[in-house]
Write an enzyme that holds these catalytic residues in place. Structure first.
Site, PDB file in Angstrom:
ATOM      1  CE1 TYR A 171      -4.029   2.075   0.822  1.00  0.00           C
ATOM      2  CE2 TYR A 171      -2.654   3.067   2.520  1.00  0.00           C
ATOM      3  CZ  TYR A 171      -3.808   3.072   1.763  1.00  0.00           C
ATOM      4  OH  TYR A 171      -4.745   4.069   1.941  1.00  0.00           O
TER       5      TYR A 171
HETATM    6  N1  LIG Z   1      -9.640   6.555   5.338  1.00  0.00           N
HETATM    7  C1  LIG Z   1      -8.495   7.231   5.460  1.00  0.00           C
HETATM    8  O1  LIG Z   1      -8.189   7.820   6.522  1.00  0.00           O
HETATM    9  C2  LIG Z   1      -7.532   7.288   4.310  1.00  0.00           C
HETATM   10  C3  LIG Z   1      -6.230   7.726   4.587  1.00  0.00           C
HETATM   11  C4  LIG Z   1      -5.322   7.816   3.537  1.00  0.00           C
HETATM   12  C5  LIG Z   1      -5.727   7.515   2.235  1.00  0.00           C
HETATM   13  N2  LIG Z   1      -7.002   7.082   1.998  1.00  0.00           N
HETATM   14  C6  LIG Z   1      -7.362   6.774   0.609  1.00  0.00           C
HETATM   15  O2  LIG Z   1      -8.666   7.231   0.340  1.00  0.00           O
HETATM   16  C7  LIG Z   1      -9.269   6.390  -0.650  1.00  0.00           C
HETATM   17  C8  LIG Z   1     -10.621   5.904  -0.184  1.00  0.00           C
HETATM   18  O3  LIG Z   1     -10.427   5.087   0.968  1.00  0.00           O
HETATM   19  P1  LIG Z   1     -11.603   4.774   2.004  1.00  0.00           P
HETATM   20  O4  LIG Z   1     -10.996   4.966   3.335  1.00  0.00           O
HETATM   21  O5  LIG Z   1     -12.828   5.519   1.628  1.00  0.00           O
HETATM   22  O6  LIG Z   1     -11.788   3.202   1.760  1.00  0.00           O
HETATM   23  P2  LIG Z   1     -13.115   2.305   1.535  1.00  0.00           P
HETATM   24  O7  LIG Z   1     -12.653   0.883   1.634  1.00  0.00           O
HETATM   25  O8  LIG Z   1     -14.203   2.761   2.406  1.00  0.00           O
HETATM   26  O9  LIG Z   1     -13.517   2.613   0.013  1.00  0.00           O
HETATM   27  C9  LIG Z   1     -12.735   2.157  -1.061  1.00  0.00           C
HETATM   28  C10 LIG Z   1     -13.667   1.681  -2.162  1.00  0.00           C
HETATM   29  O10 LIG Z   1     -12.845   1.254  -3.270  1.00  0.00           O
HETATM   30  C11 LIG Z   1     -13.502   0.164  -3.870  1.00  0.00           C
HETATM   31  N3  LIG Z   1     -12.594  -0.650  -4.674  1.00  0.00           N
HETATM   32  C12 LIG Z   1     -11.709  -1.590  -4.246  1.00  0.00           C
HETATM   33  N4  LIG Z   1     -11.124  -2.192  -5.285  1.00  0.00           N
HETATM   34  C13 LIG Z   1     -11.632  -1.621  -6.407  1.00  0.00           C
HETATM   35  C14 LIG Z   1     -11.425  -1.819  -7.798  1.00  0.00           C
HETATM   36  N5  LIG Z   1     -10.586  -2.770  -8.241  1.00  0.00           N
HETATM   37  N6  LIG Z   1     -12.085  -1.036  -8.685  1.00  0.00           N
HETATM   38  C15 LIG Z   1     -12.933  -0.059  -8.245  1.00  0.00           C
HETATM   39  N7  LIG Z   1     -13.202   0.151  -6.934  1.00  0.00           N
HETATM   40  C16 LIG Z   1     -12.556  -0.627  -6.035  1.00  0.00           C
HETATM   41  C17 LIG Z   1     -14.059  -0.631  -2.699  1.00  0.00           C
HETATM   42  O11 LIG Z   1     -15.118  -1.514  -3.088  1.00  0.00           O
HETATM   43  C18 LIG Z   1     -14.512   0.467  -1.745  1.00  0.00           C
HETATM   44  O12 LIG Z   1     -15.900   0.746  -1.860  1.00  0.00           O
HETATM   45  C19 LIG Z   1      -8.269   5.271  -0.919  1.00  0.00           C
HETATM   46  O13 LIG Z   1      -7.524   5.595  -2.068  1.00  0.00           O
HETATM   47  C20 LIG Z   1      -7.376   5.280   0.293  1.00  0.00           C
HETATM   48  O14 LIG Z   1      -6.072   4.807   0.017  1.00  0.00           O
HETATM   49  C21 LIG Z   1      -7.911   6.942   3.009  1.00  0.00           C
END
Ligand SMILES: NC(=O)c1ccc[n+]([C@@H]2O[C@H](COP(=O)([O-])OP(=O)(O)OC[C@H]3O[C@@H](n4cnc5c(N)ncnc54)[C@H](O)[C@@H]3O)[C@@H](O)[C@H]2O)c1
Length: 321
Positions: A171
């Site tokens: 990641y």
């Molecule tokens: N939550 C945080 O604090 C945080 C921190 C740093 C970065 N991020 C980034 O923010 C973004 C969203 O994360 P989140 O926390 O909302 O996660 P989440 O798991 O709630 O949402 C991610 C979504 O991506 C979808 N997904 C997975 N594989 C996929 C694919 N092959 N094609 C299309 N969609 C796909 C999943 O089904 C899911 O609904 C990500 O890129 C994550 O790396 C989040």
């Protein structure tokens, strides 16, 4: 008239968490939204077509315009179809928000090839694939004389940039690569009228951060960890008035902060034309080297120096052994 009226935005991974909040916010500002999400589990397994459709239906119920797409961003042909779907449904595609991600957190000696490839494929190759097909569409539009402002918004993580989290070799490296790719694409696509920026969410309450200390304390009032905190910045970055390109911006609660990239520090030169081992050994200690333990301690707000190193070593052993 709303800012984004008439613009079409494709948001990947928009069925849950931050992507869902972005899709709802963009639609509330008048954008047509392609809600992409195959509805997989955190580790990328399984799938549920109702996840994307539920968000698209919610937007339509509120009077907006949205269509669901259940393709995986890791599938080259599915990425092409997402772009084609936006054009078929809404006449054009103005912006892509590459948000999809999965996580499989393990120490290096236990991580499998498939677990490495899977996480990198969604985060890095997925952002590349969707941007690739969008750029091909925008190149055709430019060649036809249309240079309307277009945008790509990538999504990275502090893990890989300023917060080197153990257990995340897949990641973290994919997120660092997304930040690097943002700069490359910003330089390449300016000539097509495309701005390319990257958001770096931090400490947002989604299923990815369940179990992270301090994430389950939702306050009664405004919630700085709500998934919706990232959406206003994304709506600015996809809009016609965004004034910059090639930026990587952290979002933590209300704070928006530029993330500085790797850069050359102060170096040393040999006396003659080449180093001897002895000369190097004598002078390398003078370099202002960054200790990775201090980097992690600083991002966690822990003590630096010897005490900090012992604390971090104990934390890593507890996680990995
Ligand atoms: N939550 C945080 O604090 C945080 C921190 C740093 C970065 N991020 C980034 O923010 C973004 C969203 O994360 P989140 O926390 O909302 O996660 P989440 O798991 O709630 O949402 C991610 C979504 O991506 C979808 N997904 C997975 N594989 C996929 C694919 N092959 N094609 C299309 N969609 C796909 C999943 O089904 C899911 O609904 C990500 O890129 C994550 O790396 C989040």
């Amino acid at each position: 008239m709303n800012d984004l009226q008439g613009r079409t935005v494709l948001v990947t991974g928009a069925g849950r968490g931050i992507g869902r909040a972005e899709a709802l916010h963009l639609a509330s500002l008048g954008a047509n939204v392609v809600v992409n999400d195959p509805g997989v589990a955190v580790d990328g397994h399984g799938g549920d077509a109702s996840v994307a459709e539920a968000v698209a239906a919610q937007i339509r119920d509120r009077g907006g315009r949205a269509v669901a797409d259940t393709g995986s961003v890791t599938d080259w042909d599915a990425a092409e179809r997402m772009v084609a779907l936006a054009v078929a449904e809404f006449g054009d595609l103005h912006a892509v928000v590459n948000n999809a991600a999965t996580e499989v957190n393990k120490g290096l000696e236990r991580l499998t090839e498939a677990e490495f490839d899977g996480v990198v494929a969604v985060k890095l190759k997925g952002a590349f694939a969707v941007s690739r097909w969008a750029a091909a569409h925008w190149r055709r539009r430019r060649d036809a004389g249309d240079r309307a402002g277009r945008a790509i918004v990538n999504t990275a993580s502090g893990s890989g940039l300023y917060n080197p989290l153990p257990t995340q070799s897949n990641y973290a490296s994919a997120n660092a690569a997304v930040a690097a790719m943002t700069t490359v694409h910003a330089l390449e696509l300016g000539r097509l009228g495309v701005r390319v920026n990257c958001v770096v969410p931090s400490m947002v309450r989604t299923r990815l951060t369940l179990g992270v200390p301090g994430m389950d304390d939702a306050p009664d009032g405004p919630d700085p960890k709500d998934p919706a905190v990232v959406a206003p910045l994304v709506s600015y970055l996809v809009g016609p008035d965004c004034a910059f390109t090639g930026q990587v911006l952290s979002v933590r609660g209300g704070a928006v902060t530029p993330v500085r990239g790797w850069e050359l520090g102060e170096g040393i030169e040999p006396e003659g034309t080449a180093w001897t081992q002895a000369e190097l050994a004598a002078r390398l200690g003078a370099l202002p080297l960054q200790d990775p333990f201090d980097r992690l301690a600083a991002s966690l707000g822990s003590a630096l120096g010897t005490q900090g190193r012992q604390d971090i070593e104990a934390m890593i052993s507890a996680q990995l052994d």
